[in-house]
Enzyme design. Sequence first.
Site: not given
Length: 263
Positions: A16-17, A48-49, A79-81, A159, A190-192
């Site tokens: 992921d980012s 990343y988004g 990561c969806n982005t 983050e 978004c995975t966050h």
Amino acid sequence: MGTDERKYKGYIGVFDSGVGGISVLKELIRELPSEDFYYFGDSANAPYGEKTVEKVQELSMAIVDRMADEGCKAIVVACNTATSAAVGLIREKYGKAMPVIGIEPALKPAAREEHHGRILVMATPVTLKLEKYHELSGRLAGEAEFIPVSCAGLADRVEKGRLDAADVTEMLECMIGSYRGKIDGIVLGCTHYPFLKKQIRTVMGDVPLYDGGSGTARELRRQLSRCGLLKNGEKPGRVVLDSSLKTEEEMKIYHQLLHADIG
Ligand code: DGL
């Protein structure tokens, strides 16, 4: 014939980012407890988004190239982005050699459960702008009404590990508060964001929340099984957490999130 001593031989590479993909990793471990996982969060380059698509592609490919070199047997883009921007390219390069699984915003399960309802889709600007999202929401348009909400800056709060800071709730209030009581469900695209479930409920009340983690885990199982790559055994697998920002403070956040109860 020498022995293959590649560092992560037989592991499943998950990236992921940053820390967000740990919400997916938790589901992967739950679904496949005896597999070995190598998780990499690109925290030095997060978010990343809000980058260009080309930059997200370049960063994602560099991570996957290394995971492949180090012997990973499958890749999960947690990561969806990065999935929206780069999974096509990653599949082109590695799809014949190993399973490549991407996550997508959970519109399908949300539409199934909240049939003909109004569903908020929280995601990054890049995810919402790319074709993948428009194709998916267009395909399901007859099933539910989707309202996309671009949440620039939100992943960055996670983050930094500042989940309980007052400004996170204020930010959520600004972004989605006006929909309180007017929607039937929320997709955490978004995975966050699954790490903010509690804060989202504080702002939105007890509304159903959907994320793509468990669907991704089931898809990983299916693909490993189809390729004869499932690991047998009773013993719990190894889980390695790694980051491009490998400070003590950062790795503490990674481990805390891996063990956090996110409901
Ligand atoms: N976790 C990522 C996703 O699922 C994005 C967060 C970021 O902007 O880096 O979209």
